[in-house]
Motif scaffolding. Structure first.
Motif, short mmCIF file in Angstrom:
data_model
loop_
_atom_site.label_atom_id
_atom_site.label_comp_id
_atom_site.label_asym_id
_atom_site.label_seq_id
_atom_site.Cartn_x
_atom_site.Cartn_y
_atom_site.Cartn_z
N GLU A 1 113.20 103.89 64.01
CA GLU A 1 114.32 102.96 64.14
C GLU A 1 115.37 103.21 63.06
N ARG B 1 121.52 100.74 78.03
CA ARG B 1 121.03 101.45 76.86
C ARG B 1 119.76 102.20 77.21
N PRO B 2 119.47 103.28 76.43
CA PRO B 2 118.31 104.12 76.74
C PRO B 2 116.99 103.34 76.70
N PRO C 1 119.49 108.75 71.30
CA PRO C 1 119.84 108.79 72.73
C PRO C 1 121.19 108.13 73.07
N ILE C 2 121.88 107.59 72.07
CA ILE C 2 123.18 106.97 72.34
C ILE C 2 124.25 108.04 72.43
N HIS D 1 114.63 97.83 69.67
CA HIS D 1 115.39 98.73 68.80
C HIS D 1 116.88 98.64 69.12
N GLY D 2 117.36 97.41 69.32
CA GLY D 2 118.77 97.18 69.61
C GLY D 2 119.12 95.83 69.06
N GLU E 1 114.59 109.88 67.62
CA GLU E 1 113.25 110.13 68.14
C GLU E 1 112.55 108.77 68.26
N ARG F 1 132.06 100.86 64.80
CA ARG F 1 130.97 100.25 65.55
C ARG F 1 129.64 100.53 64.85
N GLU G 1 114.70 102.23 73.68
CA GLU G 1 115.04 101.14 72.77
C GLU G 1 114.34 99.84 73.18
N LEU H 1 124.38 92.90 64.60
CA LEU H 1 123.37 93.72 65.27
C LEU H 1 122.78 93.04 66.50
N ILE I 1 128.31 91.75 69.42
CA ILE I 1 127.22 92.66 69.08
C ILE I 1 127.77 94.08 69.01
N THR J 1 125.18 99.88 65.41
CA THR J 1 124.11 99.37 66.27
C THR J 1 122.75 99.82 65.76
N ARG J 2 121.74 99.00 66.07
CA ARG J 2 120.37 99.43 65.84
C ARG J 2 119.99 100.32 67.02
N THR J 3 119.29 101.40 66.75
CA THR J 3 118.83 102.28 67.82
C THR J 3 117.66 103.09 67.27
N VAL J 4 117.39 104.24 67.84
CA VAL J 4 116.29 105.07 67.35
C VAL J 4 116.77 106.50 67.16
#
Ligand SMILES: [Zn+2]
Lengths: 168, 90
Positions: free
Chosen positions: A136, B13-14, A116-117, B62-63, A133, A126, B17, A65, A55, A128-131
């Motif tokens: 997505e 992770r935050p 926030p990563i 969201h991951g 704010e 690398r 997510e 993902l 992942i 990744t799915r994240t946000v």
């Protein structure tokens, strides 16, 4: 399948933004596939492309993902077999997202205004799915100073604006 | 921001997510058509609702997208551990 649909690309002009040490622009259209399979080997045998197993790892145009989910972002015209008789789900999602390219020495810093990563410790290659704010996104580190951000198209104008503000 | 360890991603992770998904280890009826109203009520609505240690489901939405289980203290909001779906209660 998607060639039967009317392609409606976002207007690239006016999408670019710049700040000191960072440039934000819309990437060219791509073919995108969502690939799901419990067994990555079945997928690999079917599509004839190497599939990353960990992942967050990427291999060529493909990002892993989740434990059973991949995203392929390839050049327009790439067509994958449907695998209709196999336990896989291969879906053309080309029109779902657009790609923003955030480039320059401040690219990571600008993205971290809303993501926030810890992108300082996010290795090249690398994804990744994240946000960002509450929106997505998929973050893909292309080079040390370049990130690709996949975002659902209806969120793209807002994301672009947020990034340009962060850059300014 | 609180960090939550995803057992599939193998990293912390935050929290934004993730999505909370209720009490864990609620077994689905094996034979739904044989369930009485009381059994349906217990399955659908009755939860342990403890003060303190709670086994609960979370989703890394969201991951990696996967559901997993966690042990969280409902008073302190501290996560004791997380583990993959299908693993025995911790
Ligand atoms: Zn995860």
């Amino acid at each position: 399948m998607s060639d039967l649909l009317l392609r409606n690309e976002p207007d690239c002009a006016g999408f670019a933004g710049e700040g000191a040490g960072v440039a934000i622009r819309l990437a060219e259209p791509m073919a995108r596939y969502s690939l799901r399979a419990r067994d990555a080997q079945v997928l690999e045998d079917l599509i004839g492309l190497a599939v990353p197993r960990a992942i967050g790892a990427t291999l060529g145009d493909m990002a892993c993902l989740g434990p059973d989910g991949w995203l392929l972002c390839a050049s327009v015209g790439t067509v994958l077999p449907s695998g209709s008789d196999l336990p896989v789900a291969i879906t053309d999602v080309s029109e779902r997202a657009v790609r923003l390219l955030v480039e320059g020495p401040r690219a990571g810093e600008v993205l971290m205004a809303g993501c926030p990563i810890d992108l300082d410790r996010f290795a090249v290659g690398r994804a990744t799915r994240t946000v960002f704010e509450t929106v997505e996104i998929v973050v893909w580190r292309l080079r040390d100073d370049a990130f690709a951000v996949e975002v659902w198209r209806s969120f793209a104008p807002w994301l672009r604006l947020a990034l340009v503000h962060a850059a300014g | 921001m609180m960090l939550i360890h995803c057992p599939y991603c193998g990293e912390r992770r935050p929290e934004i997510e993730f999505a909370y998904a209720g009490e864990a280890h609620v077994a689905r009826p094996v034979d739904p058509s044989a369930y009485t109203d009381e059994e349906w009520e217990r399955f659908l609505f009755i939860r342990a609702n403890p003060r303190g240690r709670h086994n609960e489901r979370w989703r890394h939405i969201h991951g990696c997208g996967r559901f997993f289980n966690a042990v969280r203290d409902t008073v302190t909001d501290k996560f004791e551990t997380t583990y993959k779906a299908g693993e025995p209660r911790k």
